[in-house]
Design a protein around this motif. Structure first.
Motif, PDB file in Angstrom:
ATOM      1  N   VAL A 220       0.805  -1.002  -0.131  1.00 55.81           N
ATOM      2  CA  VAL A 220      -0.071  -0.049  -0.043  1.00 55.81           C
ATOM      3  C   VAL A 220       0.904   1.114  -0.151  1.00 55.81           C
ATOM      4  CG1 VAL A 220      -1.472   1.302   1.503  1.00 55.81           C
ATOM      5  CG2 VAL A 220      -1.905  -1.131   1.150  1.00 55.81           C
ATOM      6  N   GLU A 221       0.636   2.066  -0.784  1.00 57.01           N
ATOM      7  CA  GLU A 221       1.034   3.537  -0.895  1.00 57.01           C
ATOM      8  C   GLU A 221      -0.174   4.509  -0.235  1.00 57.01           C
ATOM      9  OE1 GLU A 221       4.023   3.005  -4.625  1.00 57.01           O
ATOM     10  OE2 GLU A 221       2.025   4.126  -4.762  1.00 57.01           O
ATOM     11  N   GLU A 222       0.241   5.308   0.866  1.00 55.65           N
ATOM     12  CA  GLU A 222      -0.563   6.407   1.352  1.00 55.65           C
ATOM     13  C   GLU A 222      -0.176   7.507   1.228  1.00 55.65           C
ATOM     14  OE1 GLU A 222      -3.857   4.339   4.183  1.00 55.65           O
ATOM     15  OE2 GLU A 222      -2.148   5.263   5.192  1.00 55.65           O
ATOM     16  N   GLU A 223      -0.653   8.617   0.700  1.00 55.66           N
ATOM     17  CA  GLU A 223      -0.558  10.049   0.720  1.00 55.66           C
ATOM     18  C   GLU A 223      -1.096  10.853   1.993  1.00 55.66           C
ATOM     19  OE1 GLU A 223       0.226  10.315  -3.872  1.00 55.66           O
ATOM     20  OE2 GLU A 223      -1.821  10.966  -3.025  1.00 55.66           O
TER      21      GLU A 223
ATOM     22  N   VAL B 162      -3.050   0.546  -4.000  1.00 49.30           N
ATOM     23  CA  VAL B 162      -2.855  -0.924  -3.527  1.00 49.30           C
ATOM     24  C   VAL B 162      -2.079  -1.588  -4.651  1.00 49.30           C
ATOM     25  CG1 VAL B 162      -3.847  -2.636  -3.043  1.00 49.30           C
ATOM     26  CG2 VAL B 162      -5.113  -0.716  -2.186  1.00 49.30           C
ATOM     27  N   HIS B 163      -0.952  -2.103  -4.615  1.00 44.65           N
ATOM     28  CA  HIS B 163      -0.433  -3.019  -5.540  1.00 44.65           C
ATOM     29  C   HIS B 163      -0.604  -4.471  -5.076  1.00 44.65           C
ATOM     30  CE1 HIS B 163       2.596  -0.021  -7.481  1.00 44.65           C
ATOM     31  NE2 HIS B 163       2.115   0.805  -6.300  1.00 44.65           N
ATOM     32  N   VAL B 164      -1.025  -4.984  -5.965  1.00 41.11           N
ATOM     33  CA  VAL B 164      -1.326  -6.603  -5.713  1.00 41.11           C
ATOM     34  C   VAL B 164      -0.544  -7.299  -6.981  1.00 41.11           C
ATOM     35  CG1 VAL B 164      -3.334  -8.192  -5.813  1.00 41.11           C
ATOM     36  CG2 VAL B 164      -3.621  -6.091  -5.212  1.00 41.11           C
ATOM     37  N   ALA B 165       0.208  -8.255  -6.480  1.00 39.12           N
ATOM     38  CA  ALA B 165       1.096  -9.253  -7.277  1.00 39.12           C
ATOM     39  C   ALA B 165       0.422  -9.829  -8.432  1.00 39.12           C
ATOM     40  CB  ALA B 165       1.927 -10.028  -6.431  1.00 39.12           C
ATOM     41  N   VAL B 166       0.934  -9.833  -9.634  1.00 36.97           N
ATOM     42  CA  VAL B 166       0.494 -10.633 -10.487  1.00 36.97           C
ATOM     43  C   VAL B 166       1.738 -11.447 -11.341  1.00 36.97           C
ATOM     44  CG1 VAL B 166      -1.566  -9.388 -11.233  1.00 36.97           C
ATOM     45  CG2 VAL B 166       0.654  -8.843 -12.563  1.00 36.97           C
ATOM     46  N   ASP B 167       1.275 -12.688 -12.172  1.00 35.07           N
ATOM     47  CA  ASP B 167       2.492 -13.423 -12.412  1.00 35.07           C
ATOM     48  C   ASP B 167       2.974 -12.890 -13.819  1.00 35.07           C
ATOM     49  OD1 ASP B 167       1.922 -15.063 -10.406  1.00 35.07           O
ATOM     50  OD2 ASP B 167       0.529 -16.519 -11.391  1.00 35.07           O
ATOM     51  N   SER B 168       2.219 -12.115 -14.477  1.00 38.56           N
ATOM     52  CA  SER B 168       2.777 -11.627 -15.557  1.00 38.56           C
ATOM     53  C   SER B 168       1.932 -10.319 -16.144  1.00 38.56           C
ATOM     54  CB  SER B 168       2.682 -12.650 -16.550  1.00 38.56           C
ATOM     55  OG  SER B 168       1.236 -13.090 -17.089  1.00 38.56           O
ATOM     56  N   ASP B 169       2.606  -9.634 -17.121  1.00 37.15           N
ATOM     57  CA  ASP B 169       1.984  -8.599 -17.962  1.00 37.15           C
ATOM     58  C   ASP B 169       0.525  -8.908 -18.293  1.00 37.15           C
ATOM     59  OD1 ASP B 169       3.788  -6.916 -17.030  1.00 37.15           O
ATOM     60  OD2 ASP B 169       4.351  -5.891 -18.990  1.00 37.15           O
ATOM     61  N   GLU B 170       0.383 -10.382 -19.014  1.00 25.79           N
ATOM     62  CA  GLU B 170      -0.769 -10.812 -19.618  1.00 25.79           C
ATOM     63  C   GLU B 170      -1.512 -11.156 -18.415  1.00 25.79           C
ATOM     64  OE1 GLU B 170      -2.255 -10.733 -23.073  1.00 25.79           O
ATOM     65  OE2 GLU B 170      -0.006 -10.952 -23.144  1.00 25.79           O
TER      66      GLU B 170
ATOM     67  N   ARG C  94      -7.169  -1.122   5.547  1.00 26.32           N
ATOM     68  CA  ARG C  94      -7.121  -2.450   5.256  1.00 26.32           C
ATOM     69  C   ARG C  94      -8.160  -3.121   4.644  1.00 26.32           C
ATOM     70  NH1 ARG C  94      -6.681  -6.860  10.651  1.00 26.32           N
ATOM     71  NH2 ARG C  94      -7.156  -8.727   9.560  1.00 26.32           N
ATOM     72  N   LEU C  95      -9.408  -2.958   5.186  1.00 26.42           N
ATOM     73  CA  LEU C  95     -10.316  -3.458   4.279  1.00 26.42           C
ATOM     74  C   LEU C  95     -10.243  -2.988   2.842  1.00 26.42           C
ATOM     75  CD1 LEU C  95     -13.295  -4.763   4.120  1.00 26.42           C
ATOM     76  CD2 LEU C  95     -13.978  -2.162   4.525  1.00 26.42           C
ATOM     77  N   LEU C  96      -9.926  -2.123   2.445  1.00 26.10           N
ATOM     78  CA  LEU C  96      -9.721  -1.705   0.957  1.00 26.10           C
ATOM     79  C   LEU C  96      -8.566  -2.711   0.165  1.00 26.10           C
ATOM     80  CD1 LEU C  96     -11.227   0.495  -0.725  1.00 26.10           C
ATOM     81  CD2 LEU C  96      -8.884   1.532  -0.780  1.00 26.10           C
ATOM     82  N   ALA C  97      -7.719  -2.876   1.073  1.00 21.69           N
ATOM     83  CA  ALA C  97      -6.477  -3.337   0.358  1.00 21.69           C
ATOM     84  C   ALA C  97      -6.883  -4.985   0.426  1.00 21.69           C
ATOM     85  CB  ALA C  97      -5.264  -3.577   1.364  1.00 21.69           C
TER      86      ALA C  97
ATOM     87  N   LEU D 222      -9.961  -6.307  -0.010  1.00 16.02           N
ATOM     88  CA  LEU D 222     -10.900  -6.433  -1.030  1.00 16.02           C
ATOM     89  C   LEU D 222     -10.273  -6.294  -2.580  1.00 16.02           C
ATOM     90  CD1 LEU D 222     -13.875  -4.218   0.281  1.00 16.02           C
ATOM     91  CD2 LEU D 222     -13.738  -6.793  -0.099  1.00 16.02           C
ATOM     92  N   ALA D 223      -9.378  -5.327  -2.500  1.00 17.60           N
ATOM     93  CA  ALA D 223      -8.547  -5.205  -3.759  1.00 17.60           C
ATOM     94  C   ALA D 223      -7.807  -6.568  -4.135  1.00 17.60           C
ATOM     95  CB  ALA D 223      -7.687  -4.185  -3.651  1.00 17.60           C
ATOM     96  N   ARG D 224      -7.102  -7.045  -3.315  1.00 24.21           N
ATOM     97  CA  ARG D 224      -6.301  -8.728  -3.507  1.00 24.21           C
ATOM     98  C   ARG D 224      -7.564  -9.664  -3.965  1.00 24.21           C
ATOM     99  NH1 ARG D 224      -2.585 -12.022   0.570  1.00 24.21           N
ATOM    100  NH2 ARG D 224      -4.411 -12.166   1.967  1.00 24.21           N
ATOM    101  N   ALA D 225      -8.581  -9.323  -3.330  1.00 22.15           N
ATOM    102  CA  ALA D 225      -9.521 -10.543  -3.697  1.00 22.15           C
ATOM    103  C   ALA D 225     -10.209 -10.433  -4.990  1.00 22.15           C
ATOM    104  CB  ALA D 225     -10.586 -10.467  -2.502  1.00 22.15           C
ATOM    105  N   LEU D 226     -10.484  -9.087  -5.424  1.00 22.66           N
ATOM    106  CA  LEU D 226     -10.755  -8.471  -6.638  1.00 22.66           C
ATOM    107  C   LEU D 226      -9.806  -9.097  -7.923  1.00 22.66           C
ATOM    108  CD1 LEU D 226     -12.227  -5.120  -6.505  1.00 22.66           C
ATOM    109  CD2 LEU D 226     -13.457  -7.010  -7.496  1.00 22.66           C
ATOM    110  N   VAL D 227      -8.652  -8.912  -7.591  1.00 21.92           N
ATOM    111  CA  VAL D 227      -7.415  -9.382  -8.443  1.00 21.92           C
ATOM    112  C   VAL D 227      -7.583 -10.837  -8.573  1.00 21.92           C
ATOM    113  CG1 VAL D 227      -4.944  -9.359  -8.878  1.00 21.92           C
ATOM    114  CG2 VAL D 227      -6.178  -7.365  -8.306  1.00 21.92           C
ATOM    115  N   GLU D 228      -7.534 -11.564  -7.508  1.00 20.44           N
ATOM    116  CA  GLU D 228      -7.506 -12.931  -7.583  1.00 20.44           C
ATOM    117  C   GLU D 228      -8.607 -13.603  -8.419  1.00 20.44           C
ATOM    118  OE1 GLU D 228      -6.305 -16.816  -7.209  1.00 20.44           O
ATOM    119  OE2 GLU D 228      -5.248 -15.331  -6.991  1.00 20.44           O
ATOM    120  N   THR D 229     -10.026 -12.896  -8.174  1.00 20.95           N
ATOM    121  CA  THR D 229     -11.077 -13.377  -8.600  1.00 20.95           C
ATOM    122  C   THR D 229     -11.234 -13.156 -10.069  1.00 20.95           C
ATOM    123  OG1 THR D 229     -12.632 -12.885  -6.679  1.00 20.95           O
ATOM    124  CG2 THR D 229     -13.601 -13.008  -8.765  1.00 20.95           C
ATOM    125  N   ALA D 230     -10.525 -11.956 -10.529  1.00 19.05           N
ATOM    126  CA  ALA D 230     -10.691 -11.796 -11.978  1.00 19.05           C
ATOM    127  C   ALA D 230      -9.350 -12.631 -12.573  1.00 19.05           C
ATOM    128  CB  ALA D 230      -9.854 -10.230 -11.978  1.00 19.05           C
TER     129      ALA D 230
END
Length: 364
Positions: free
Chosen positions: A6-9, A128-136, A242-245, A247-255
């Motif tokens: 997470v990056e916060e300003e 929120v940065h969520v890891a992915v395996d590749s650009d594709e 924390r809730l937002l992060a 949900l963001a990871r779960a969105l990425v994994e679901t997608a």
């Protein structure tokens, strides 16, 4: 398990008046001089001297990520306090402010290129940065999370006031941010090649400086192997962050699972996605949102519960489902940061007191 960072300003404010103070350089000098601080690379300057940014380390455990957000906020407050200012997780300043642009070549280019649109960008977000395996995989994720991003914006809404007035929005920050020519929702890309070609074509126009200025609501990070979700206000409370992060990871994994199983993305046009983002910015979780699949109005709670249902399998597999449910229940009970700020103003009658209370809430 996908890692999340997470990056916060944060806003630097005078602890007495509540007015923003352009002291990021001094705060960062204190960080560098602190022998006890082992995380000097955590904090960075931003576009304006009234802002301070931090970045967490990548985490797989969301409780650990939440704890690191709290620790980084506490460290920012400690260093700021040493030079007589405070930090507040506010996405806009409730009080009037004349922003001070940080002196460097990049920021001067932005000021010269965009004029008043740059000078009005004293706004604080959460990425929120969520890891992915590749650009594709990353682009497949971007194509499939698009309609759900306004729901994250509604949760995060924490910028109701602008230059001393109530903007009538929960997230006025997002409306200001959309003044950048490259900001907002994106079309379907379909492949990593098409994504990179579009960004290269945008840079080639000369309207934006480089690929860092692809200010999409969600994008491939140019620095890390991640999808970077950039739609949110900085959250007033660390628990909401924390809730937002989560949900963001779960969105990425679901997608990503949808992509791997051959599921096609929802083909909403950018115009509809802009309307959904506007509605989320206007009312947050208080009234109605556009449902991500139908693009028709429904009660906000129904849409946000629908988001939880949409990502429930990914949450359960990560051990995050109960915590996400509890976090969403807390959000409905106490509201987002915008609701808290408005309630504070109604109770105290003073925007200065709103800022003072938010300084305290930033550390909770």
């Amino acid at each position: 398990m996908r890692t999340v960072g997470v990056e916060e300003e944060l806003l630097l404010v005078d602890p007495g008046s509540g007015e923003p103070r352009a002291l990021s350089g001094a705060v960062l000098a204190r960080v560098e001089a602190d022998d006890a601080d082992t995380d000097r690379d955590v904090f960075e300057k931003e576009l304006f001297g009234q802002m301070l940014e931090f970045a967490t380390h990548p985490q797989t455990d969301m409780a650990a990520l939440g704890a690191e957000i709290v620790r980084c906020r506490e460290e920012a407050a400690r260093h700021a306090g040493e030079i007589g200012c405070a930090v507040a997780a506010l996405a806009t300043s409730p009080l009037p402010v004349s922003p001070t642009i940080t002196v460097n070549r990049r920021y001067r280019w932005l000021a010269d290129q965009y004029g008043i649109a740059t000078r009005e960008q004293l706004v604080c977000g959460m990425h929120v940065h969520v890891a992915v395996d590749s650009d594709e995989e990353g682009v497949a994720v971007l194509d499939r999370i698009r309609p759900w991003l306004p729901a994250l914006l509604a949760i995060s809404g924490n910028s109701p006031f602008w230059q001393g007035d109530d903007s009538c929005y929960d997230s006025y920050r997002s409306r200001v941010w959309d003044r950048w020519p490259s900001a907002g929702p994106t079309e379907l890309f379909g492949s990593a090649e098409r994504y990179h070609r579009l960004v290269a074509d945008m840079v080639a126009t000369g309207v934006i400086l480089d690929e860092k200025m692809a200010y999409f609501d969600a994008r491939l990070s140019e620095r890390y192997p991640t999808v970077e979700i950039r739609v949110a206000d900085v959250c007033l409370r660390a628990g909401t962050a924390r809730l937002l992060a989560t949900l963001a990871r779960a969105l990425v994994e679901t997608a990503a699972r949808q992509w791997r199983s051959g599921g096609e993305p929802t083909d909403h046009g950018v115009s509809l996605l802009r309307l959904a983002a506007w509605q989320a910015a206007r009312t947050g979780p208080r009234q109605e949102l556009l449902h991500p699949l139908t693009m028709r109005r429904l009660p906000a709670e129904s849409v946000l519960r629908g988001l939880l249902d949409h990502v429930a399998d990914a949450l359960a597999d990560a051990g995050d489902l109960d915590a996400a449910r509890e976090g969403l229940d807390t959000l409905f009970a106490q509201g987002n940061g915008a609701r808290t700020q408005r309630e504070l103003l109604e109770r105290t009658g003073s925007l200065r007191e709103v800022v003072a209370a938010c300084v305290r809430l930033t550390q909770e």
